[in-house]
Write a protein that holds these residues in place. Structure first.
Motif, PDB file in Angstrom:
ATOM      1  N   GLU A 141       0.933  -1.175  -0.139  1.00 14.46           N
ATOM      2  CA  GLU A 141       0.117  -0.065   0.013  1.00 14.46           C
ATOM      3  C   GLU A 141       0.831   1.284   0.012  1.00 14.46           C
ATOM      4  OE1 GLU A 141      -3.145   2.697   2.517  1.00 14.46           O
ATOM      5  OE2 GLU A 141      -2.201   0.908   3.591  1.00 14.46           O
TER       6      GLU A 141
ATOM      7  N   CYS B 172       0.464   4.786   3.025  1.00 15.00           N
ATOM      8  CA  CYS B 172      -0.493   4.050   4.072  1.00 15.00           C
ATOM      9  C   CYS B 172      -0.997   4.847   5.228  1.00 15.00           C
ATOM     10  CB  CYS B 172       0.386   2.735   4.504  1.00 15.00           C
ATOM     11  SG  CYS B 172       1.719   3.247   5.525  1.00 15.00           S
TER      12      CYS B 172
ATOM     13  N   SER C 289      -4.072  -1.166   5.208  1.00  9.87           N
ATOM     14  CA  SER C 289      -3.183  -2.136   5.186  1.00  9.87           C
ATOM     15  C   SER C 289      -3.647  -3.299   6.279  1.00  9.87           C
ATOM     16  CB  SER C 289      -1.856  -1.918   5.311  1.00  9.87           C
ATOM     17  OG  SER C 289      -1.057  -1.056   4.295  1.00  9.87           O
TER      18      SER C 289
ATOM     19  N   GLY D  87       3.087  -1.832   4.124  1.00  8.57           N
ATOM     20  CA  GLY D  87       2.579  -0.530   3.970  1.00  8.57           C
ATOM     21  C   GLY D  87       3.490   0.550   3.880  1.00  8.57           C
TER      22      GLY D  87
END
Length: 1110
Positions: free
Chosen positions: A127, A130, A136, A150
């Motif tokens: 991600e 994040c 996440s 993340g």
């Protein structure tokens, strides 16, 4: 209340510490994170968080917690029964320096939910941006991925994300929460500080899913984005990282989407071929702009979810207002959530300043690479020094068949440019069927040829206007000209003409209605055999690149019957969208040399309009070889890049994954060999088939003309590779030095772009500046510019102009052998101008005058400023003297600048001023004229590119030149590249100019090395000053007996200037040019511009030959 040993006596003390400032709060939570990371103190720290959250809730401080204590702990609801054991919420905290979860992120999560449940299961996910990590963690909670990374550029966000991970991986009692696979969230999620995907790239992590919700508005204070990002930076700065982005160097920067663009390109690098990228996209630039960001990078886009959200009140959109000032594009905002009419950024800014609420669309896009392996290769190339041309890349195609052709070629081209520092040697070539037809007629020089009126339009007008019909029909002797009669493309009318006129050569296509069956073809074939006419049948308009082609009579015939010896098939891939034949035991291809192929089915559509190649099918290898050599004489080299295009196409077509299930018929196989000029294919028949073909007796056929035979037998052609050998080519006018980055970039960009305008390919304005700067020649509106694939192709037409006007072509001794051979092949009257060694074999006023006073209608060929092949330079004064003599005798002068542009020992040479030289001419005949022939080959060190131009200032010469059509025009990609490079060259000090100067110094060093080696080995070397050629005389070798034993055979010779080239080739594999090519008895030519390893090998070969002779 609970305490944490060694840190805080109570929660009250903790809150008191946090209330001091945001930095104090962050420091306190960072200390708690250290306790969470330590398994020994983890339970205690997790219980402390539970009590902290309960304390704030009981005190009613949740609403003002962020303001009072500089943090907030809240529940994020995921919906009904989202997680394992029906857990439907997460606990997450934020601090002021992190973007709060709001409509943006919730809409994004909604879009993720629109995918099937298998989207993240057991996948490796990253991600981007994040924030506090809740998405996440939610992905891991709901879909059980193998790993979620993340990533955020904000170091404080990463620390808070780890805290949130621990808050949800353990319950309020500090006990781990296991899922159905007996894993906790700690097993599935990790957070790292990362500028987009740099962490994954640096750690070689291949991803299967990439999700991102990152900033899409340029920071109104660009300088702020240049600050060093550390966790000790101010809260306002760290918070701005979630709200704004900096310029990224992409065209999408103008819409605030540059960071998304960079994320996509980094994602292409690290994602697995079948991976999916999902991005949250604000609709402010407009939906079409948002989608195009992905599509032009080769991604297929699906819109998962769309809604409207209010523009965050703390986001300054003034940067978008500034963009609109200088850009016709208008951003899309709405007044409130219910407004349905878009307003521009300026209106939205004013409305917001007045207290109104503005909104914009928000969409979630799911993207997947349409041809992942190929697109990855393209971006692998772009990231290695070619980022600037990524803005020109356009891989968006409405037609899948176009994408299926263009993307693999761009990937192949990217690999070639990335993996090769220079372009390899390729034999000379032409490319079009008009070339094949004209060259075939030049070879046979028939008294009479019949050509169908669809194919005659590119032939020289002289051939089509001859009045010697009666002589030809009565088989009487004719002049050296060729007479062509045009005929309708209908078999019955064509056959009637053949029977009446009895031509020696017939060139015809098939009418569409007759091409379906083979009967019309067989009838013409039979008639030409009886008459004794050679037949060239054109199938271009019936030839389809398709797995389900329409019926083709010629190919039906070839599928069952050997091609008679008097017939050759010509085909040009001349349509923009075509479909290759599918016939038994035959495939038309030239990519894999000497490859035996059998039947197959495949399809392709050609996407580069007018990028044409032709192939020839014949049983007679001598015809194939002669056609190939004629191209070397008349057209020179087609750009390697164009050859790569068709090579890639055919390679893709024939990359069958399964072998043919049917055995090929015994009577015929096709062996394919690419002669580069045309794709030349000849048949290998078994003995029975040969007997069958020979039984069909035919009248005596016309052979090659005597002039063609003489030139083909005596001219020095470039030596070709033999089996299991690696030749070193010091006999070709090609540059094998490293290709400059700017040249590679221009080449790739020319093919990658779509919708290129004609003005972007118009090389004339740039060329005018070039010849003014390089040669001091001004042009005006009356100046005619003519372009071709190569300078040699233009020169061959100039020779025809000379012949047409009854002129004589005058070459100085020590001229480029390719040009002299071209003139001989075209049967021009050639006069050699004597030159002497004491003057470096330069053309002088004295020797030129002695020839011109005896020649009628002279045309004088001059190579300059750099003289090929001697490597000397004509000074401006020397050129003035030569032009003065030519003007006196009314000569037409061809100044060939093709070999100029690389000087390495030019001290005292100050360039040319042709305009000034011509202005000084005080007298001269009216027939005097000057034309400038040239190319960008040496001037730009363009390697795999060829481009020729001709500058004409006299109307009568323009009219004479235009009589001879059929000139191979450079394709738009070549013209685009040439214009790009010419414009770059004007940018001093540009990389291209700097590289040219650097390689000039390299060639100077090479010259010294080669000269020293040759002189040590008994050669007399003429000092060169420019270009890529050196000539030398093998004085000590003349008359010596040489014997070479190799592979069980012996080659013997008394060495002289006619056989030393062959001797050196046989003994060492080094290819050089001999005395017949140079035009000076006793001298040989060596070229310098080899790849480093080959140049070293060449020096070794010269030394080796000396030892062998001794």
């Amino acid at each position: 209340m609970a305490a944490v040993k060694g840190l805080y006596v109570s929660i009250e003390e903790f809150l008191k510490h946090c209330s001091q400032s945001g930095d104090s709060a962050y420091s306190a939570f960072r200390s708690l994170l250290e306790r969470l990371e330590d398994p020994k103190t983890r339970t205690e720290a997790r219980i402390f968080f539970a009590h902290l959250k309960k304390k704030i809730e009981n005190d009613g401080a949740s609403d003002h917690c962020l303001d009072t204590y500089h943090f907030l702990i809240q529940d994020v609801y995921l919906g009904q029964s989202e997680g394992y054991e029906n857990r439907n919420k997460l606990t997450a905290m934020v601090i002021p320096s992190i973007f709060l979860p709001e409509d943006w992120s919730f809409t994004f999560y909604e879009g993720l939910n629109r995918h099937p449940d298998t989207i993240f299961k057991d996948k490796i996910v990253a991600e981007l941006g994040c924030g506090n990590g809740w998405i996440s963690i939610a992905i891991a909670e709901r879909w059980s991925p193998l790993k979620v990374y993340g990533l955020d550029i904000n170091p404080r966000a990463v620390k808070i994300s780890w805290i949130n991970l621990y808050l949800n991986a353990f319950d309020d009692n500090g006990q781990p929460v296991y899922d159905q696979e007996k894993k906790t969230l700690l097993d599935r999620v990790e957070f790292y500080e990362s500028d987009l995907l740099s962490y994954c790239r640096d750690n070689h992590i291949e991803l299967e899913r990439i999700v991102g919700c990152i900033p899409q508005i340029l920071n109104p204070n660009p300088d702020a984005m240049s600050k060093l990002i550390t966790e000790n930076a101010s809260e306002d700065f760290l918070y701005s990282l979630s709200n704004y982005c900096a310029l990224q160097g992409f065209v999408e920067d103008q819409f605030g989407l540059g960071l998304i663009a960079r994320a996509v390109e980094e994602g292409i690098d690290v994602i697995k071929p079948m991976g999916i990228m999902i991005f949250n996209m604000g609709g402010r630039p407009g939906q079409a702009v948002c989608k195009r960001l992905f599509q032009r990078r080769g991604l297929l886009v699906t819109k998962l979810w769309q809604t409207k959200i209010l523009q965050a009140a703390d986001t300054d959109i003034s940067a978008l207002v500034e963009i609109e000032k200088n850009n016709p594009h208008r951003f899309e905002f709405f007044m409130g959530l219910v407004g349905d009419q878009p307003i521009c950024a300026r209106t939205a800014w004013a409305f917001g300043k007045a207290g109104g609420r503005i909104s914009h669309a928000l969409s979630v896009y799911s993207c997947q690479l349409r041809q992942p392996n190929q697109v990855k290769k393209i971006f692998e190339f772009l990231k290695n020094g070619f980022h600037d041309i990524s803005n020109s890349l356009d891989l968006s195609f409405e037609d899948d068949s176009v994408a299926d052709e263009k993307i693999p070629f761009l990937a192949y081209l990217a690999s070639v440019l990335k993996d090769n520092s220079h372009f390899q040697y390729e034999p000379p070539s032409g490319s079009k069927r008009a070339t094949a037809i004209e060259n075939a007629l030049q070879l046979f020089a028939p008294r009479l040829a019949i050509v169908d009126d669809h194919l005659s339009r590119h032939l020289p007008k002289e051939w089509l206007t001859s009045l010697e019909m009666e002589q030809n029909i009565n088989n009487k002797s004719s002049t050296n000209g060729i007479t062509v009669i045009e005929a309708p493309r209908q078999s019955d009318l064509m056959i009637e003409l053949i029977k009446k006129l009895r031509p020696q050569v017939v060139v015809t296509g098939m009418a569409q209605f007759e091409a379906v069956t083979s009967s019309a073809f067989e009838h013409i074939l039979s008639t030409t055999r009886e008459i004794g006419s050679r037949l060239f049948i054109d199938i271009s308009h019936q030839f389809e690149l398709s797995s389900l082609p329409n019926s083709n009579g010629v190919l039906k015939y070839l599928a069952r019957t050997p091609l008679p010896s008097h017939v050759a098939v010509i085909c040009g891939l001349l349509k923009n969208q075509l479909n290759v034949m599918s016939i038994h035991h035959c495939a038309v291809v030239g990519y894999l040399e000497a490859e035996e192929l059998t039947s197959g089915q495949y399809s392709v559509s050609l996407v580069y309009t007018d990028l044409e190649v032709a192939f020839v099918i014949s049983e007679e290898q001598i015809i194939c070889d002669a056609l190939s050599k004629s191209v070397e004489l008349l057209q020179g080299n087609t750009a390697l890049i164009s050859q790569y295009y068709y090579g890639c196409i055919f390679h893709e077509l024939l990359s069958f994954q399964l072998p043919d299930r049917h055995q090929p018929a015994e009577y015929m196989k096709l062996k394919i060999k690419q002669h580069r000029s045309f794709l030349v294919i000849w048949m290998l028949l078994d003995k029975a088939s040969w007997r069958e073909a020979e039984n069909a007796k035919c009248s005596e056929m016309i052979g090659f003309s005597s002039s063609a035979i003489s030139v083909l037998s005596n001219a020095e052609f470039s030596l070709r590779e033999t089996d299991n050998s690696s030749l070193i080519h010091m006999d070709v006018d090609q540059i094998f030095l490293p290709t400059p980055t700017a040249v590679k970039a221009a080449i790739f960009e020319s093919f990658a772009r779509q919708n290129v305008t004609e003005s972007e390919c118009d090389v004339t304005p740039s060329l005018k500046k070039f010849i003014k700067t390089a040669y001091g020649l001004s042009t005006d509106n009356n100046t005619e510019f003519i372009y071709a694939d190569s300078p040699l192709s233009i020169f061959s037409k100039l020779v025809l102009c000379c012949i047409q006007g009854g002129g004589s072509l005058c070459f100085p001794a020590a001229s480029n052998g390719n040009y002299v051979s071209t003139a001989k092949f075209l049967n021009a009257k050639i006069v050699q101008i004597h030159t002497i060694s004491d003057e470096g074999f330069k053309l002088t006023e004295k020797h030129l005058s002695s020839v011109l006073e005896t020649v009628s209608k002279p045309w004088v060929y001059i190579s300059g400023p750099t003289i090929s092949p001697t490597g000397l330079i004509y000074s401006n004064e020397e050129m003035e003297s030569i032009l003065n003599v030519c003007a006196k005798y009314g000569a037409k002068v061809i100044i060939d600048t093709s070999f100029s542009g690389v000087e390495f020992n030019s001290k005292g040479w100050n360039g040319w001023n042709l305009e000034g030289s011509l202005a000084k001419l005080t007298s001269g005949k009216s027939t005097f004229s000057v034309c400038l022939l040239g190319g960008l080959f040496f001037k730009m060190l363009t390697g795999g590119l060829t481009f020729g131009f001709l500058v004409l200032n006299q109307r009568f010469l323009v009219d004479a030149f235009n009589i001879f059509s059929g000139l191979n025009k450079p394709h738009s990609t070549i013209r685009y590249t040439a214009k790009k490079l010419l414009d770059l060259r004007e940018q001093k000090p540009g990389e291209l100019l700097a590289t040219t100067e650097e390689q000039g110094k390299l060639l100077g060093g090479r010259h010294k090395q080669l000269k020293a080696t040759l002189e040590r080995c008994g050669w007399e070397v003429l000092e060169a000053h420019a270009g890529v050629s050196v000539i030398a005389k093998p004085s000590t070798y003349m008359g010596k007996r040489f014997e070479l034993k190799k592979d069980g055979s012996t080659w013997k010779a008394n060495l002289n200037d006619s056989n030393i080239r062959e001797a050196m080739f046989r003994a060492t594999g080094l290819c050089i040019n001999g005395a017949s090519w140079i035009g000076i008895p006793g001298y040989c030519r060596f070229t310098l511009a080899l790849e480093d390893t080959d140049f070293d090998r060449a020096l070794e070969c010269i030394a080796k030959f000396k030892k062998l002779v001794e």
